[in-house]
Design a protein around this motif. Structure first.
Motif, mmCIF file in Angstrom:
data_model
loop_
_atom_site.group_PDB
_atom_site.id
_atom_site.type_symbol
_atom_site.label_atom_id
_atom_site.label_comp_id
_atom_site.label_asym_id
_atom_site.label_seq_id
_atom_site.Cartn_x
_atom_site.Cartn_y
_atom_site.Cartn_z
ATOM 1 N N GLU A 1 36.370 59.818 4.293
ATOM 2 C CA GLU A 1 35.697 58.819 3.077
ATOM 3 C C GLU A 1 37.097 58.280 2.404
ATOM 4 O O GLU A 1 36.863 56.912 1.991
ATOM 5 N N PRO A 2 38.199 58.826 2.098
ATOM 6 C CA PRO A 2 39.096 58.252 1.369
ATOM 7 C C PRO A 2 39.700 56.992 1.934
ATOM 8 O O PRO A 2 40.318 55.808 1.727
ATOM 9 N N TRP A 3 40.130 57.283 3.337
ATOM 10 C CA TRP A 3 40.405 56.044 4.279
ATOM 11 C C TRP A 3 39.445 54.911 4.187
ATOM 12 O O TRP A 3 39.866 53.715 3.819
ATOM 13 N N LEU A 4 38.375 55.138 4.346
ATOM 14 C CA LEU A 4 37.099 53.845 4.088
ATOM 15 C C LEU A 4 37.183 53.556 2.997
ATOM 16 O O LEU A 4 37.142 52.146 2.786
ATOM 17 N N GLY A 5 37.297 54.125 1.843
ATOM 18 C CA GLY A 5 37.356 53.476 0.373
ATOM 19 C C GLY A 5 38.814 52.701 0.435
ATOM 20 O O GLY A 5 38.361 51.341 -0.054
ATOM 21 N N ALA A 6 39.754 53.050 0.777
ATOM 22 C CA ALA A 6 41.012 52.348 0.615
ATOM 23 C C ALA A 6 40.917 50.905 1.575
ATOM 24 O O ALA A 6 41.246 49.990 1.306
ATOM 25 N N ALA A 7 40.266 51.111 2.787
ATOM 26 C CA ALA A 7 40.209 50.003 3.751
ATOM 27 C C ALA A 7 39.260 49.079 3.306
ATOM 28 O O ALA A 7 39.415 47.862 3.483
ATOM 29 N N VAL A 8 38.070 49.403 2.561
ATOM 30 C CA VAL A 8 37.334 48.486 2.234
ATOM 31 C C VAL A 8 37.968 47.582 1.296
ATOM 32 O O VAL A 8 37.702 46.243 1.015
#
Ligand code: SF4
Ligand code: SF4
Length: 357
Positions: A45-52
């Motif tokens: 989840e944290p990776w996805l938030g940052a990537a988006v």
């Protein structure tokens, strides 16, 4: 769920490679991105938030994540987890929010901890776009959950051409769709084994005049279902992404021909002929008084036998069946008369243990 990592640590997501896959997915027209609290040991989840954020694509993607129901013990836990997930995903709205991996037991937790009231409230205040559940239990439990609340808008079920009658299965998909729920399919490649089939199965597929990868057969089968609104396949490389996106771009519901169906049926029958034990996962033998997860153990034994994935089955067995494995069987025989397949369950468990332990 299956992002590239640096080394064996699932939490060490290779951020550059994973973001590159996400960018390729957006280019290919993918717009639904599914994650969950525990994926990659909570790093997904944290990776996805940052990537988006980095790709400035929030307005082009629908984010889906799931409430970790197994961590919820009291009503306040729903708020605690949703707030944290919004922070991790760097957003003020989760487009699709699911109660994660519901079984009959977890459904009880949802009801008893005020989960339904919470989900309705979070939808009303705009923090959740649509409310659903993902599912792992029997068809009966699935129907109970679908009918148990009129707030459900969608469900997520495991489905592929080998597992048409497993868990919710064909019947469950029809049941949910008839009640207005969108159906999202997970595990269309059965954790990847339907993409890496043995040579004998490849020979069956090669009867079709146009060459197709095994994964394409599996994806087309799922995309053919008109009830299915989207298909989730964990992709760990840009090549997998490109292959899957190309299949999804050209597949249409109700498009599989009689000849294609015959090939899929033959492949399914061939896989079926390699089953080590004729367990249909009906669950009639449950509960075992000693706690043995009988159908779960047989399913892994069959996976090892059918797909040759013995190492993976052993790993899964060690991870999932500590005190509920075949070794817990005291051979009381209580389960044997309950099995409609006439399996000598204690003897079969001994054989399963010899392979999986
Ligand atoms: S024979 Fe073994 S698996 Fe069957 S009920 Fe008894 S302890 Fe459980
Ligand atoms: S009753 Fe028999 S077929 Fe059904 S889950 Fe148990 S072992 Fe499998």
């Amino acid at each position: 769920m299956r992002l590239p990592t640096k080394g064996d640590d699932p939490s060490a997501i290779d951020e550059a490679a994973a973001t590159d896959i996400l960018a390729s997915a957006l280019d290919a027209g993918v717009n639904y991105i599914d994650t969950a609290w525990p994926y990659h040991r909570q790093a997904s989840e944290p990776w996805l938030g940052a990537a988006v954020e980095r790709l400035a694509c929030r307005d082009r993607v629908l984010l889906a994540t799931k409430a970790p129901v197994w961590l919820i013990n009291e009503p306040g836990d729903w708020e605690k987890h949703l707030s944290e997930q919004l922070k991790r995903l760097r957003t003020d709205r989760i487009d699709f929010y699911l109660a994660h991996a519901l079984s009959r037991g977890r459904w009880k937790t949802v009801v008893e901890t005020g989960g339904l009231e919470f989900l309705a409230k979070a939808k009303a205040d705009g923090r959740i776009g649509h409310v659903g559940f993902s599912f792992h239990d029997s068809l009966e439990a699935f129907k109970e959950i679908v009918d148990g609340w009129d707030g459900w808008e969608f469900c997520q079920v495991q489905y592929n051409y080998f597992d048409e009658d497993y868990q919710a299965g064909d019947e469950g998909i029809r049941y949910a769709a008839a009640r207005g729920l969108g159906v999202i399919v997970m595990e269309p490649l059965r954790g990847g084994v339907l993409a890496r089939v043995p040579d004998e199965a490849r020979r069956i597929f090669s009867k079709y005049p146009t060459p197709r990868m095994a994964a394409e057969w599996a994806l087309r089968h799922v995309l053919d279902r008109q009830e299915v609104v989207t298909v989730l396949s964990g992709m760990g490389s840009r090549d997998q992404l490109r292959e899957n996106a190309a299949v999804a771009s050209s597949a249409r519901p109700n498009a599989i021909t009689k000849d294609e169906r015959a090939i899929l049926d033959e492949a399914r029958a061939w896989f079926g002929s390699r089953m080590a034990v004729p367990c249909t996962n009906c669950g009639y033998c449950k509960p075992c008084p000693s706690g043995v997860a009988i159908p779960g153990v047989f399913r892994l034994w069959n996976d090892a036998s059918i797909f040759g994935a013995v190492d993976q089955a052993r790993k899964d067995y060690a991870a999932e069946f500590g005190s509920t494995g075949a070794g817990a069987c005291v051979e009381c025989g209580a389960c044997v008369p309950k099995c409609p397949q006439g399996i000598d369950i204690p003897a079969a468990l001994r054989k399963a243990a010899a392979i999986l332990s």
